[in-house]
Design an enzyme around this catalytic site. Sequence first.
Site, PDB file in Angstrom:
ATOM      1  N   ILE A  35      -0.841 106.808  70.227  1.00 45.67           N
ATOM      2  CA  ILE A  35      -1.640 105.771  69.568  1.00 45.67           C
ATOM      3  C   ILE A  35      -2.849 106.382  68.841  1.00 45.67           C
ATOM      4  O   ILE A  35      -3.192 105.964  67.741  1.00 45.67           O
ATOM      5  CB  ILE A  35      -2.072 104.702  70.599  1.00 45.67           C
ATOM      6  CG1 ILE A  35      -0.808 103.974  71.073  1.00 45.67           C
ATOM      7  CG2 ILE A  35      -3.076 103.728  70.022  1.00 45.67           C
ATOM      8  CD1 ILE A  35      -1.015 103.032  72.236  1.00 45.67           C
ATOM      9  N   THR A  36      -3.449 107.403  69.427  1.00 44.32           N
ATOM     10  CA  THR A  36      -4.615 107.993  68.740  1.00 44.32           C
ATOM     11  C   THR A  36      -4.192 108.694  67.446  1.00 44.32           C
ATOM     12  O   THR A  36      -4.930 108.677  66.464  1.00 44.32           O
ATOM     13  CB  THR A  36      -5.370 108.989  69.637  1.00 44.32           C
ATOM     14  OG1 THR A  36      -4.431 109.789  70.310  1.00 44.32           O
ATOM     15  CG2 THR A  36      -6.262 108.304  70.635  1.00 44.32           C
ATOM     16  N   HIS A  58       1.504 101.918  82.636  1.00 39.81           N
ATOM     17  CA  HIS A  58       0.417 102.559  81.889  1.00 39.81           C
ATOM     18  C   HIS A  58      -0.552 101.492  81.374  1.00 39.81           C
ATOM     19  O   HIS A  58      -0.794 101.399  80.171  1.00 39.81           O
ATOM     20  CB  HIS A  58       0.982 103.362  80.713  1.00 39.81           C
ATOM     21  CG  HIS A  58       1.509 104.692  81.101  1.00 39.81           C
ATOM     22  ND1 HIS A  58       2.287 105.467  80.263  1.00 39.81           N
ATOM     23  CD2 HIS A  58       1.362 105.401  82.238  1.00 39.81           C
ATOM     24  CE1 HIS A  58       2.607 106.586  80.884  1.00 39.81           C
ATOM     25  NE2 HIS A  58       2.068 106.565  82.076  1.00 39.81           N
TER      26      HIS A  58
HETATM   27  P1  FAD Z   1       4.718  99.710  65.978  1.00 43.41           P
HETATM   28  O1  FAD Z   1       3.895  99.747  67.183  1.00 43.41           O
HETATM   29  O2  FAD Z   1       6.199  99.707  66.146  1.00 43.41           O
HETATM   30  O3  FAD Z   1       4.311  98.397  65.147  1.00 43.41           O
HETATM   31  C1  FAD Z   1       5.064  97.944  64.047  1.00 43.41           C
HETATM   32  C2  FAD Z   1       4.966  96.425  63.967  1.00 43.41           C
HETATM   33  O4  FAD Z   1       5.580  95.984  62.742  1.00 43.41           O
HETATM   34  C3  FAD Z   1       5.716  95.717  65.095  1.00 43.41           C
HETATM   35  O5  FAD Z   1       4.882  94.735  65.685  1.00 43.41           O
HETATM   36  C4  FAD Z   1       6.911  95.075  64.397  1.00 43.41           C
HETATM   37  O6  FAD Z   1       7.349  93.879  65.032  1.00 43.41           O
HETATM   38  C5  FAD Z   1       6.351  94.810  62.999  1.00 43.41           C
HETATM   39  N1  FAD Z   1       7.392  94.675  61.976  1.00 43.41           N
HETATM   40  C6  FAD Z   1       8.512  95.422  61.843  1.00 43.41           C
HETATM   41  N2  FAD Z   1       9.230  95.010  60.773  1.00 43.41           N
HETATM   42  C7  FAD Z   1       8.547  93.977  60.224  1.00 43.41           C
HETATM   43  C8  FAD Z   1       8.794  93.124  59.103  1.00 43.41           C
HETATM   44  N3  FAD Z   1       9.883  93.266  58.348  1.00 43.41           N
HETATM   45  N4  FAD Z   1       7.896  92.148  58.833  1.00 43.41           N
HETATM   46  C9  FAD Z   1       6.764  91.976  59.615  1.00 43.41           C
HETATM   47  N5  FAD Z   1       6.497  92.764  60.684  1.00 43.41           N
HETATM   48  C10 FAD Z   1       7.370  93.758  60.979  1.00 43.41           C
HETATM   49  N6  FAD Z   1       1.607 106.054  72.689  1.00 43.41           N
HETATM   50  C11 FAD Z   1       0.589 106.279  73.556  1.00 43.41           C
HETATM   51  O7  FAD Z   1      -0.511 106.640  73.111  1.00 43.41           O
HETATM   52  N7  FAD Z   1       0.749 106.116  74.910  1.00 43.41           N
HETATM   53  C12 FAD Z   1       1.930 105.689  75.453  1.00 43.41           C
HETATM   54  O8  FAD Z   1       2.047 105.548  76.671  1.00 43.41           O
HETATM   55  C13 FAD Z   1       3.021 105.435  74.563  1.00 43.41           C
HETATM   56  N8  FAD Z   1       4.206 104.996  75.044  1.00 43.41           N
HETATM   57  C14 FAD Z   1       5.228 104.753  74.171  1.00 43.41           C
HETATM   58  C15 FAD Z   1       6.441 104.314  74.696  1.00 43.41           C
HETATM   59  C16 FAD Z   1       7.512 104.071  73.838  1.00 43.41           C
HETATM   60  C17 FAD Z   1       8.819 103.611  74.406  1.00 43.41           C
HETATM   61  C18 FAD Z   1       7.362 104.270  72.450  1.00 43.41           C
HETATM   62  C19 FAD Z   1       8.515 104.021  71.514  1.00 43.41           C
HETATM   63  C20 FAD Z   1       6.156 104.712  71.920  1.00 43.41           C
HETATM   64  C21 FAD Z   1       5.076 104.960  72.778  1.00 43.41           C
HETATM   65  N9  FAD Z   1       3.846 105.408  72.294  1.00 43.41           N
HETATM   66  C22 FAD Z   1       2.811 105.634  73.155  1.00 43.41           C
HETATM   67  C23 FAD Z   1       3.629 105.643  70.848  1.00 43.41           C
HETATM   68  C24 FAD Z   1       2.964 104.423  70.151  1.00 43.41           C
HETATM   69  O9  FAD Z   1       3.574 103.252  70.625  1.00 43.41           O
HETATM   70  C25 FAD Z   1       3.082 104.585  68.634  1.00 43.41           C
HETATM   71  O10 FAD Z   1       2.307 105.710  68.252  1.00 43.41           O
HETATM   72  C26 FAD Z   1       2.562 103.370  67.859  1.00 43.41           C
HETATM   73  O11 FAD Z   1       3.003 102.157  68.424  1.00 43.41           O
HETATM   74  C27 FAD Z   1       3.017 103.410  66.399  1.00 43.41           C
HETATM   75  O12 FAD Z   1       2.387 102.324  65.754  1.00 43.41           O
HETATM   76  P2  FAD Z   1       2.989 101.539  64.516  1.00 43.41           P
HETATM   77  O13 FAD Z   1       2.040 100.431  64.258  1.00 43.41           O
HETATM   78  O14 FAD Z   1       3.307 102.496  63.418  1.00 43.41           O
HETATM   79  O15 FAD Z   1       4.409 100.937  65.007  1.00 43.41           O
END
Ligand code: FAD
Length: 464
Positions: free
Chosen positions: A380-381, A94
């Site tokens: 992501i959106t 993707h």
């Molecule tokens: P995350 O992306 O998990 O970011 C959190 C960050 O915080 C990470 O970098 C982590 O290392 C950091 N962190 C954690 N703990 C600590 C700490 N104690 N100190 C400092 N940093 C820390 N969405 C789409 O739109 N299209 C897709 O194709 C898609 N595919 C996906 C596939 C999978 C397997 C998964 C699990 C999700 C997918 N998603 C997809 C959903 C998308 O990835 C999420 O909506 C999005 O990443 C959530 O964002 P976030 O920043 O909350 O979490």
Amino acid sequence: MALRCWRWWHWSAWPRSRPPPSGSTPSRSRTPLGFCQQFSTQEQTPQICVVGSGPAGFYTAQHLLKHHPRACVDIFEKQLVPFGLVRFGVAPDHPEVKNVINTFTQTARSDRCAFHGNVVVGRDVTVPELREAYHAVVLSYGAEDNQALEIPGEELPGVFSARAFVGWYNGLPENRELAPDLSCDTAVILGQGNVALDVARILLTPPEHLEELREMIQLPGTRPILDPADFLGLQDRIKEVPRPRKRLTELLLRTATEKPGVEEAARQASASRAWGLRFFRSPKQVLPSADGRQVAGIRLAVTRLEQGVGEATRAVPTGDVEDLPCGLVLSSIGYKSRPIDPSVPFDPKLGIIPNVDGRVMNVPGLYCSGWVKRGPTGVITTTMTDSFLTSQILLQDLKAGQLPSGPRPGYAAIKALLSSRGVWPVSFSDWEKLDAEEVSRGQGTGKPREKLLDPQEMLRLLGR
Ligand code: FAD
């Protein structure tokens, strides 16, 4: 979901660093000293920090920088590299989804933004220390844990969480040693959400297709196995289903109940791999091999729907069980967040930080966005909209004088704390060096990049 016969191919990614050699550049500098400029009291610079550099962290930072002319944002990240699940979750076939990295890079290159990787908040620096140094702290650290199956046999070799499996094929350093044995001919995936489907598609895809990184229109060399009995009565109810799910349900219904055309039938007959969706099954036990050392199958309880109104309809066991032989079990029944610091409220049942519109309950100046705010659902959106909202609320509080007044030291204070603890953050320009190295290694093998797996190697490349 059961899959048969696959081949495999592995992608790849790193530890803690030593101090940078003298003369090496610190993080992206905003003043010659690397800190955000303080203005007069009237034009005070809001010092804000974000914990986590996934979509939630970057979208929160982007919105803050865009809507406040002086705000400075520091992003702390525990990994050496940025972008969270965009790098370590989104499937390799993707690539268009991963394009959001370009927007995040623009944000990180802003003079008012700095990325500090290799800093584990809650261990290297506490949330109260961050709150002391900044006017506001936004927790955007995602959902890194997974729901346990809580069935006997779960600990057997060959049973993995989809979280770890996805981390392994996406080059997440902590999962690089996972080494799942892919020589078996059947894998069972428990769960049928987006992650489960990603895992299934990756397992079924021939390596050369992943290497070319083309979006799959159909899975080559595979045939679906769907039981028409599972779809009985669905035709009548399809009208009530919301639009995107309706299209998906219609597609499944057609695949399960309609005879394929001549061409499709021939394609399916020659397919060497198969996948199927099993409905009305609940995992009961992972079955061990005769020597007890490996997974050999899974026992599923057969269920039926007990009619209730709307959400009250429940699947209840009929008393029958079904054993499905397999060599690999991947549990994909949901991610969950972990508590980060004893000072931060946490709802263990919902697996989120209790909040109202992103304001952490009962902790002024503390906010949250992304999966840790609303739970591990949505794409992501969805995360973007949710993070913009948190940022908007924070800026409203700032305007209303509800955040601490007076200057705050920001990164200057945290940098001193980290170095006294032997923690040496990596900057965004460090990441850009690693990025260039990955891209250059990928060119040799016809891939967009070859991810660096070894943290020590990454640090060596950075001259640490
Ligand atoms: P995350 O992306 O998990 O970011 C959190 C960050 O915080 C990470 O970098 C982590 O290392 C950091 N962190 C954690 N703990 C600590 C700490 N104690 N100190 C400092 N940093 C820390 N969405 C789409 O739109 N299209 C897709 O194709 C898609 N595919 C996906 C596939 C999978 C397997 C998964 C699990 C999700 C997918 N998603 C997809 C959903 C998308 O990835 C999420 O909506 C999005 O990443 C959530 O964002 P976030 O920043 O909350 O979490």
